[in-house]
Scaffold this active site. Structure first.
Site, PDB file in Angstrom:
ATOM      1  N   SER A  12       0.845  -1.200   0.000  1.00 60.06           N
ATOM      2  CA  SER A  12       0.000   0.000   0.000  1.00 60.06           C
ATOM      3  C   SER A  12       0.877   1.245   0.000  1.00 60.06           C
ATOM      4  O   SER A  12       2.072   1.178   0.317  1.00 60.06           O
ATOM      5  CB  SER A  12      -0.910  -0.028   1.232  1.00 60.06           C
ATOM      6  OG  SER A  12      -0.163  -0.303   2.392  1.00 60.06           O
ATOM      7  N   GLU A  14       0.905   5.503   1.140  1.00 62.46           N
ATOM      8  CA  GLU A  14       0.246   6.554   1.935  1.00 62.46           C
ATOM      9  C   GLU A  14       0.471   7.929   1.292  1.00 62.46           C
ATOM     10  O   GLU A  14       1.573   8.225   0.832  1.00 62.46           O
ATOM     11  CB  GLU A  14       0.839   6.534   3.348  1.00 62.46           C
ATOM     12  CG  GLU A  14       0.245   7.588   4.256  1.00 62.46           C
ATOM     13  CD  GLU A  14       0.718   7.412   5.690  1.00 62.46           C
ATOM     14  OE1 GLU A  14       0.637   6.288   6.223  1.00 62.46           O
ATOM     15  OE2 GLU A  14       1.182   8.411   6.266  1.00 62.46           O
ATOM     16  N   THR A  45      -3.672  10.592   4.960  1.00 65.67           N
ATOM     17  CA  THR A  45      -3.561  11.015   6.365  1.00 65.67           C
ATOM     18  C   THR A  45      -4.623  12.064   6.724  1.00 65.67           C
ATOM     19  O   THR A  45      -5.277  12.640   5.850  1.00 65.67           O
ATOM     20  CB  THR A  45      -2.159  11.576   6.683  1.00 65.67           C
ATOM     21  OG1 THR A  45      -1.946  12.732   5.885  1.00 65.67           O
ATOM     22  CG2 THR A  45      -1.077  10.558   6.430  1.00 65.67           C
ATOM     23  N   HIS A  74      -7.277   8.034   6.967  1.00 70.06           N
ATOM     24  CA  HIS A  74      -6.842   7.941   8.354  1.00 70.06           C
ATOM     25  C   HIS A  74      -7.841   8.771   9.161  1.00 70.06           C
ATOM     26  O   HIS A  74      -8.430   9.721   8.647  1.00 70.06           O
ATOM     27  CB  HIS A  74      -5.447   8.533   8.542  1.00 70.06           C
ATOM     28  CG  HIS A  74      -4.365   7.776   7.840  1.00 70.06           C
ATOM     29  ND1 HIS A  74      -3.055   7.814   8.244  1.00 70.06           N
ATOM     30  CD2 HIS A  74      -4.386   6.953   6.764  1.00 70.06           C
ATOM     31  CE1 HIS A  74      -2.318   7.060   7.445  1.00 70.06           C
ATOM     32  NE2 HIS A  74      -3.099   6.528   6.530  1.00 70.06           N
ATOM     33  N   ARG A 104      -4.627   8.054  17.309  1.00 68.62           N
ATOM     34  CA  ARG A 104      -4.860   9.110  18.288  1.00 68.62           C
ATOM     35  C   ARG A 104      -4.529  10.465  17.677  1.00 68.62           C
ATOM     36  O   ARG A 104      -5.265  11.415  17.805  1.00 68.62           O
ATOM     37  CB  ARG A 104      -3.971   8.893  19.521  1.00 68.62           C
ATOM     38  CG  ARG A 104      -4.246   9.889  20.624  1.00 68.62           C
ATOM     39  CD  ARG A 104      -3.128   9.937  21.651  1.00 68.62           C
ATOM     40  NE  ARG A 104      -1.912  10.537  21.114  1.00 68.62           N
ATOM     41  CZ  ARG A 104      -0.822  10.759  21.822  1.00 68.62           C
ATOM     42  NH1 ARG A 104      -0.781  10.412  23.095  1.00 68.62           N
ATOM     43  NH2 ARG A 104       0.239  11.302  21.266  1.00 68.62           N
ATOM     44  N   ASP A 106      -1.666  13.765  17.228  1.00 67.35           N
ATOM     45  CA  ASP A 106      -0.950  14.631  18.174  1.00 67.35           C
ATOM     46  C   ASP A 106      -1.618  15.990  18.166  1.00 67.35           C
ATOM     47  O   ASP A 106      -1.932  16.513  17.099  1.00 67.35           O
ATOM     48  CB  ASP A 106       0.511  14.785  17.743  1.00 67.35           C
ATOM     49  CG  ASP A 106       1.243  13.460  17.831  1.00 67.35           C
ATOM     50  OD1 ASP A 106       1.310  12.899  18.934  1.00 67.35           O
ATOM     51  OD2 ASP A 106       1.713  12.989  16.786  1.00 67.35           O
ATOM     52  N   PHE A 213      11.531  14.516   9.935  1.00 65.44           N
ATOM     53  CA  PHE A 213      10.461  13.577  10.284  1.00 65.44           C
ATOM     54  C   PHE A 213      10.890  12.650  11.410  1.00 65.44           C
ATOM     55  O   PHE A 213      10.120  12.346  12.310  1.00 65.44           O
ATOM     56  CB  PHE A 213      10.068  12.727   9.078  1.00 65.44           C
ATOM     57  CG  PHE A 213       9.296  13.495   8.046  1.00 65.44           C
ATOM     58  CD1 PHE A 213       8.351  14.437   8.411  1.00 65.44           C
ATOM     59  CD2 PHE A 213       9.510  13.265   6.702  1.00 65.44           C
ATOM     60  CE1 PHE A 213       7.644  15.144   7.465  1.00 65.44           C
ATOM     61  CE2 PHE A 213       8.801  13.972   5.742  1.00 65.44           C
ATOM     62  CZ  PHE A 213       7.871  14.912   6.124  1.00 65.44           C
ATOM     63  N   HIS A 263       3.972  -0.965   3.655  1.00 63.01           N
ATOM     64  CA  HIS A 263       3.189   0.264   3.480  1.00 63.01           C
ATOM     65  C   HIS A 263       4.207   1.370   3.226  1.00 63.01           C
ATOM     66  O   HIS A 263       5.028   1.668   4.097  1.00 63.01           O
ATOM     67  CB  HIS A 263       2.389   0.531   4.759  1.00 63.01           C
ATOM     68  CG  HIS A 263       1.548   1.768   4.726  1.00 63.01           C
ATOM     69  ND1 HIS A 263       0.330   1.833   4.082  1.00 63.01           N
ATOM     70  CD2 HIS A 263       1.735   3.001   5.293  1.00 63.01           C
ATOM     71  CE1 HIS A 263      -0.214   3.036   4.260  1.00 63.01           C
ATOM     72  NE2 HIS A 263       0.629   3.766   4.982  1.00 63.01           N
TER      73      HIS A 263
HETATM   74  P1  FAD Z   1      -1.935   5.586  20.797  1.00 64.11           P
HETATM   75  O1  FAD Z   1      -2.037   4.167  20.375  1.00 64.11           O
HETATM   76  O2  FAD Z   1      -3.070   6.154  21.567  1.00 64.11           O
HETATM   77  O3  FAD Z   1      -0.571   5.723  21.623  1.00 64.11           O
HETATM   78  C1  FAD Z   1      -0.054   6.996  21.986  1.00 64.11           C
HETATM   79  C2  FAD Z   1       0.805   6.895  23.245  1.00 64.11           C
HETATM   80  O4  FAD Z   1      -0.012   6.634  24.378  1.00 64.11           O
HETATM   81  C3  FAD Z   1       1.825   5.744  23.239  1.00 64.11           C
HETATM   82  O5  FAD Z   1       2.964   6.191  23.937  1.00 64.11           O
HETATM   83  C4  FAD Z   1       1.126   4.622  23.991  1.00 64.11           C
HETATM   84  O6  FAD Z   1       2.037   3.736  24.637  1.00 64.11           O
HETATM   85  C5  FAD Z   1       0.293   5.391  24.997  1.00 64.11           C
HETATM   86  N1  FAD Z   1      -1.011   4.732  25.241  1.00 64.11           N
HETATM   87  C6  FAD Z   1      -1.835   4.187  24.317  1.00 64.11           C
HETATM   88  N2  FAD Z   1      -2.978   3.736  24.883  1.00 64.11           N
HETATM   89  C7  FAD Z   1      -2.876   4.009  26.190  1.00 64.11           C
HETATM   90  C8  FAD Z   1      -3.756   3.797  27.291  1.00 64.11           C
HETATM   91  N3  FAD Z   1      -4.976   3.238  27.117  1.00 64.11           N
HETATM   92  N4  FAD Z   1      -3.335   4.208  28.530  1.00 64.11           N
HETATM   93  C9  FAD Z   1      -2.128   4.815  28.692  1.00 64.11           C
HETATM   94  N5  FAD Z   1      -1.259   5.033  27.671  1.00 64.11           N
HETATM   95  C10 FAD Z   1      -1.631   4.653  26.441  1.00 64.11           C
HETATM   96  N6  FAD Z   1      -0.957  11.251  12.853  1.00 64.11           N
HETATM   97  C11 FAD Z   1      -1.933  12.079  12.402  1.00 64.11           C
HETATM   98  O7  FAD Z   1      -2.177  13.122  13.005  1.00 64.11           O
HETATM   99  N7  FAD Z   1      -2.608  11.802  11.242  1.00 64.11           N
HETATM  100  C12 FAD Z   1      -2.403  10.669  10.534  1.00 64.11           C
HETATM  101  O8  FAD Z   1      -3.044  10.450   9.505  1.00 64.11           O
HETATM  102  C13 FAD Z   1      -1.404   9.761  11.003  1.00 64.11           C
HETATM  103  N8  FAD Z   1      -1.150   8.589  10.357  1.00 64.11           N
HETATM  104  C14 FAD Z   1      -0.268   7.679  10.892  1.00 64.11           C
HETATM  105  C15 FAD Z   1      -0.108   6.437  10.270  1.00 64.11           C
HETATM  106  C16 FAD Z   1       0.782   5.502  10.785  1.00 64.11           C
HETATM  107  C17 FAD Z   1       0.899   4.153  10.120  1.00 64.11           C
HETATM  108  C18 FAD Z   1       1.567   5.831  11.940  1.00 64.11           C
HETATM  109  C19 FAD Z   1       2.559   4.832  12.479  1.00 64.11           C
HETATM  110  C20 FAD Z   1       1.407   7.051  12.559  1.00 64.11           C
HETATM  111  C21 FAD Z   1       0.493   8.004  12.066  1.00 64.11           C
HETATM  112  N9  FAD Z   1       0.267   9.226  12.686  1.00 64.11           N
HETATM  113  C22 FAD Z   1      -0.692  10.101  12.195  1.00 64.11           C
HETATM  114  C23 FAD Z   1       1.040   9.608  13.873  1.00 64.11           C
HETATM  115  C24 FAD Z   1       0.308   9.245  15.182  1.00 64.11           C
HETATM  116  O9  FAD Z   1      -0.908   9.941  15.267  1.00 64.11           O
HETATM  117  C25 FAD Z   1       1.223   9.628  16.333  1.00 64.11           C
HETATM  118  O10 FAD Z   1       2.324   8.762  16.386  1.00 64.11           O
HETATM  119  C26 FAD Z   1       0.547   9.748  17.706  1.00 64.11           C
HETATM  120  O11 FAD Z   1       1.481  10.336  18.600  1.00 64.11           O
HETATM  121  C27 FAD Z   1       0.128   8.408  18.318  1.00 64.11           C
HETATM  122  O12 FAD Z   1      -0.938   7.879  17.664  1.00 64.11           O
HETATM  123  P2  FAD Z   1      -1.400   6.365  18.026  1.00 64.11           P
HETATM  124  O13 FAD Z   1      -2.643   6.129  17.282  1.00 64.11           O
HETATM  125  O14 FAD Z   1      -0.289   5.410  17.845  1.00 64.11           O
HETATM  126  O15 FAD Z   1      -1.694   6.572  19.576  1.00 64.11           O
END
Ligand code: FAD
Length: 284
Positions: A12, A14, A45, A74, A104, A106, A213, A263
């Site tokens: 895939s 992105e 994204t 996303h 999640r 940022d 990045f 990906h």
């Molecule tokens: P989470 O899974 O929520 O994790 C975030 C942090 O919180 C981690 O340190 C984790 O250990 C901790 N954590 C998770 N769950 C819990 C819990 N229940 N209790 C306590 N701590 C917890 N960003 C964007 O803004 N837009 C995008 O389109 C985008 N696409 C992405 C695509 C990919 C494939 C990747 C790898 C990243 C992408 N990102 C994107 C970046 C991503 O949003 C950031 O890395 C963000 O900081 C974390 O998102 P996450 O979904 O992994 O968060």
């Protein structure tokens, strides 16, 4: 790596939503070039807090219409309310979208309030509760660990929360050290995670961009790669050739060891992705 070997590899690309008419035109050329390779899907994204919401949707619909290839938006939840996320999901369902990358995100600096979702597992849970099995859901994971992770083990346990909430698979942050990925998969297997974990790969286009990045997302650029890139200076041809070689070898090793797909973080550019794809001899 045993859990991953049972999956037929998927491939895939992105994209990020373009912001100017020139960038829209450039992405349209890129998507046509990459569609010729017949990837399994494209993804687009989503700016945290919904900053690119409309453009993410429009880009997804444009890709679907012009290439006929599945396109997954996303969706990041930080800074959003549940009714806003629900409205987006409803629109996606009406528009025939069946795949989502759930994150999640940022919070942009200066923004206030986390919204109703603190972590991506809560978003996955919400999508499943509201829409059942309509969407194939991918989530993010981090072989070199998320920059805010308390420690490695907790980060993997937090990744498991997303799988337990109903994610079908995951895409990793990019990395250049395959051993980080193998170890990560082994740790996931010990926790009983057997869903596909697709390796995210970033083709190297410029040194400064890669450094920027990597600083932001916590991906490590091995010293030997950085040294070589710095020595090339403005010699873009050498950077390009070196980048394609390094990334091809990384993909070859990952696939040979059982990675269930790649990906590509395309950065809306096709040339390096096409070159790596051809080097790998992927026949879709
Ligand atoms: P989470 O899974 O929520 O994790 C975030 C942090 O919180 C981690 O340190 C984790 O250990 C901790 N954590 C998770 N769950 C819990 C819990 N229940 N209790 C306590 N701590 C917890 N960003 C964007 O803004 N837009 C995008 O389109 C985008 N696409 C992405 C695509 C990919 C494939 C990747 C790898 C990243 C992408 N990102 C994107 C970046 C991503 O949003 C950031 O890395 C963000 O900081 C974390 O998102 P996450 O979904 O992994 O968060």
């Amino acid at each position: 790596m045993e859990s991953q070997k049972k999956y037929k590899p998927t491939f895939s690309f992105e994209f990020y939503p373009p912001k100017t008419p020139e960038a829209v035109a450039k992405l349209q050329t890129t998507q046509v070039e990459l569609a010729k390779l017949n990837p399994n899907f494209f993804s687009v994204t989503f700016g945290a807090g919904g900053s690119t919401r409309d453009m993410t949707f429009e880009t997804v619909m444009d890709i679907k219409e012009k290439t006929g290839i599945e396109a997954a938006p996303h969706l990041s939840c930080i800074g959003s309310q549940a009714d806003e996320i629900k409205a987006i999901l409803d629109k996606y369902i009406e528009s025939g979208i069946t795949r989502i990358v759930a994150l999640r995100g940022d919070l942009p600096s200066g923004s206030v309030g986390y919204g109703e979702f603190r972590y991506a597992n809560e978003l996955v849970d919400f999508i499943r509760k509201e829409t059942g099995d309509h969407f194939e859901i991918e989530v993010a994971c981090y072989p070199e660990f998320h920059p805010q992770a308390k420690n490695a083990q907790t980060d993997i346990e937090n990744f498991k929360r997303k799988i337990d909430a109903g994610a079908n698979g995951a895409i990793t942050q990019y990395f250049y050290n395959p051993f980080a990925y193998y170890r990560f998969i082994d740790s996931c297997e010990k926790l009983g995670i057997e869903t596909p974990i697709i390796a995210g790969v970033m083709p190297i286009v410029t040194c400064t961009q890669l450094q920027r990045f990597s600083d932001a997302c916590g991906a490590e650029i091995p010293r030997w790669i950085l040294k070589r890139l710095q020595e090339f200076g403005d010699d873009r041809v050498s950077i390009r050739e070196f980048g394609i070689d390094v990334t091809t070898e990384l993909c070859e090793q990952l696939l040979a060891n059982g990675a269930p797909g790649i990906h590509f973080y395309s950065m809306n550019l096709s040339a390096a992705c096409v070159a790596i794809w051809k080097n790998l001899g992927i026949d879709q």
